[in-house]
Design an enzyme around this catalytic site. Structure first.
Site, PDB file in Angstrom:
ATOM      1  N   THR A 226      16.115 -24.384  -2.524  1.00 25.83           N
ATOM      2  CA  THR A 226      17.168 -25.365  -2.291  1.00 25.83           C
ATOM      3  C   THR A 226      16.831 -26.106  -1.012  1.00 25.83           C
ATOM      4  OG1 THR A 226      18.471 -23.598  -1.250  1.00 25.83           O
ATOM      5  CG2 THR A 226      19.051 -24.186  -3.512  1.00 25.83           C
TER       6      THR A 226
ATOM      7  N   THR B  41       7.498 -27.497  -9.439  1.00 20.91           N
ATOM      8  CA  THR B  41       8.661 -28.023 -10.139  1.00 20.91           C
ATOM      9  C   THR B  41       8.229 -29.219 -10.976  1.00 20.91           C
ATOM     10  OG1 THR B  41      10.225 -27.275  -8.470  1.00 20.91           O
ATOM     11  CG2 THR B  41      10.921 -29.105  -9.846  1.00 20.91           C
TER      12      THR B  41
ATOM     13  N   LEU C  72       6.551 -26.695  -4.738  1.00 24.80           N
ATOM     14  CA  LEU C  72       6.084 -28.037  -4.442  1.00 24.80           C
ATOM     15  C   LEU C  72       6.214 -28.951  -5.649  1.00 24.80           C
ATOM     16  CD1 LEU C  72       2.221 -28.443  -4.472  1.00 24.80           C
ATOM     17  CD2 LEU C  72       3.278 -26.327  -5.227  1.00 24.80           C
TER      18      LEU C  72
ATOM     19  N   HIS D  92      17.177 -27.450 -13.262  1.00 24.85           N
ATOM     20  CA  HIS D  92      17.302 -27.939 -11.882  1.00 24.85           C
ATOM     21  C   HIS D  92      18.743 -27.817 -11.386  1.00 24.85           C
ATOM     22  CE1 HIS D  92      14.534 -30.215  -9.080  1.00 24.85           C
ATOM     23  NE2 HIS D  92      15.667 -30.255  -8.392  1.00 24.85           N
TER      24      HIS D  92
END
Length: 356
Positions: free
Chosen positions: A75, A157, A130, A249
Site C-alpha cells: 500500500t 503488479t 514494482l 487491486h
C-alpha cells in the site's frame, strides 16, 4: 481493539482527504464493497475429532518461511498515515513473523524499509513490489535496489495499464503528495537528474515478454500480482512466475470485475500446484483467511486494515491487526479440526444457501 475500532480510530486521526485516499476505490466502488461481501458467500464445513491441542500455521512462500499465512500487501504513502510510515509497518510485520511487501509508491526507500525490519528480526522477509517501466533500464535499476537492500522476492503488479479513476480523490482534488513526501523509490533513476524523481509508470503497451525479461534479470523469485483470469495464471507460470497473486487491486482499478475470492478457485485450478497462489482483497477476519486457504490459496495479503492500524497506533497498531488475524485464524483452524494450513480443503467449503 477490533479491526472496526481501528478503522474508526484511523478515520478520526487522519486528514479526511488522506483517509479517503486509503479507504476509496474506483468508480462507484462496487468492487471495493464486493471484495468484503464475497467472503460472506462462503461457509466452512468443519471436520471433527481430528484436531490437535496446538496448530502449525507456518507457511513456505517464495523467499520466505513465515509463522502465519498472512502477507502485508503493498500500500502506498504510509508516511501520510503515520510519521514513522513504512518503517513502523516493517518492524511490526517482522516482529509478527509475516511477509511485508513494500512498494514502488512507498514514502520510505526500500533500503530503509528492510533496515527497519531487521530491527525486529535479523532475517526478515521483505518483498519489493514494482510496476514495470517502459524503459527496461529503469525497471532493472529498481530490481537492483531491491536486491541490494536485501529483499527476498519481487512482486510485479500487472493490473494497472492505466491509473484507476478514484472518485474520492478526484472530488477532493488529491492529485499529488504534499511537500516533504515522495515515492522515494523513484528517486535517482536512469535518465533523471541527480536527486530528482520520475513518475511511477503505467503503460498499456507492456506485455508478458516484458515480465519474462524481468524474471531473467534477477535471481530473486518473482511473483505476479493482479491476476483474475485463469488463462493469465497459466501464462504467468509459463513466463517464470514463482507465485501468482489473485487481486483486483483492492477495488482501485476496474469497477466491473469480480471479487478477488470469487476468482481464486479457477486460478488455483489453472496453476495446478506448479507455484503458490496468494489472494488479496477484502480479508478482514481470521475466518476469511481460512476460507481463502480452503479454496486453494497458500496465503492472503492484507492491505487497508494494516494501514488502519498504522494510522491509529503506529507500529503497535499494525501489530494489533496482524496479531488479531493470526489468532482468529488459529482459532478457526482449531474449530475446523485442522492441525496445519493444508488441512483446510475445498470439500470444507459450501456456498451460503447451498446444500449437498
Amino acid at each position: 481493539m477490533t479491526l472496526r475500532a481501528l478503522h474508526d480510530a484511523a478515520r478520526r486521526t487522519l486528514d479526511p482527504v488522506h483517509f479517503d485516499y486509503l479507504a476509496g476505490g474506483t468508480g462507484e466502488e462496487r468492487v471495493l464493497a464486493d471484495n468484503e461481501r464475497a467472503f460472506d458467500r462462503y461457509l466452512l464445513l468443519p471436520r471433527v475429532l481430528c484436531g490437535s491441542e496446538t496448530r502449525d500455521t507456518a507457511v513456505d512462500l517464495p523467499g520466505a518461511r513465515r509463522t502465519a499465512p498472512v502477507v502485508v500487501a503493498p500500500t502506498a504513502f504510509h508516511r501520510l498515515m503515520h510519521p514513522d510510515g513504512e518503517r513502523a509497518a516493517a518492524r511490526a510485520a517482522a516482529a509478527e513473523g509475516v511477509v511485508l511487501v513494500t512498494g514502488t509508491a512507498a514514502t520510505t526507500a526500500v533500503d530503509g524499509v528492510v533496515e527497519a525490519a531487521r530491527e525486529a528480526d535479523p532475517d526478515p522477509a521483505v518483498w519489493f513490489q514494482l510496476y514495470l517501466h517502459p524503459r527496461q533500464e529503469v525497471t532493472e535499476a529498481l530490481v537492483r535496489r531491491a536486491e541490494t537492500a536485501g529483499c527476498t522476492a519481487l512482486v510485479v503488479t500487472v493490473d494497472s495499464p492505466v491509473f484507476g479513476r478514484h472518485t474520492r480523490d478526484l472530488r477532493n482534488g488529491f492529485t499529488d503528495l504534499p511537500p516533504g513526501y515522495a515515492a522515494e523509490n523513484m528517486r535517482d533513476l536512469p535518465g533523471a537528474p541527480p536527486g530528482s524523481l520520475i513518475d511511477i509508470p503505467m503503460s498499456p503497451a507492456l506485455s508478458w515478454r516484458d515480465f519474462g525479461e524481468t524474471v531473467r534479470m534477477t535471481s530473486l523469485p518473482v511473483l505476479v500480482k493482479g491476476v483474475l483470469h485463469p488463462a493469465d495464471a497459466r501464462l504467468a507460470v509459463e513466463h517464470g512466475a514463482a507465485g501468482v497473486i489473485v487481486s483486483n487491486h483492492g477495488g482501485r482499478q476496474c469497477d466491473a470485475v469480480p471479487a478477488a475470492v470469487d476468482c481464486l478457485p479457477a486460478v488455483v485450478g489453472a496453476v495446478a500446484d506448479r507455484v503458490p497462489v496468494l489472494l488479496d482483497g477484502g480479508v478482514r477476519r481470521g475466518s476469511d483467511v481460512a476460507v481463502a486457504l480452503a479454496l486453494g490459496a497458500a496465503a492472503v495479503g492484507v492491505g487497508r486494515p494494516v494501514v488502519w492500524g498504522l494510522a491509529a497506533g503506529g507500529e503497535a497498531g499494525v501489530r494489533a491487526v496482524l496479531g488479531a488475524l493470526r489468532d482468529e485464524y488459529d482459532h478457526t483452524l482449531a474449530l475446523c479440526g485442522g492441525r496445519r494450513n493444508t488441512d483446510l480443503t475445498k470439500d470444507m467449503i459450501v456456498r451460503r444457501g447451498e446444500t449437498w
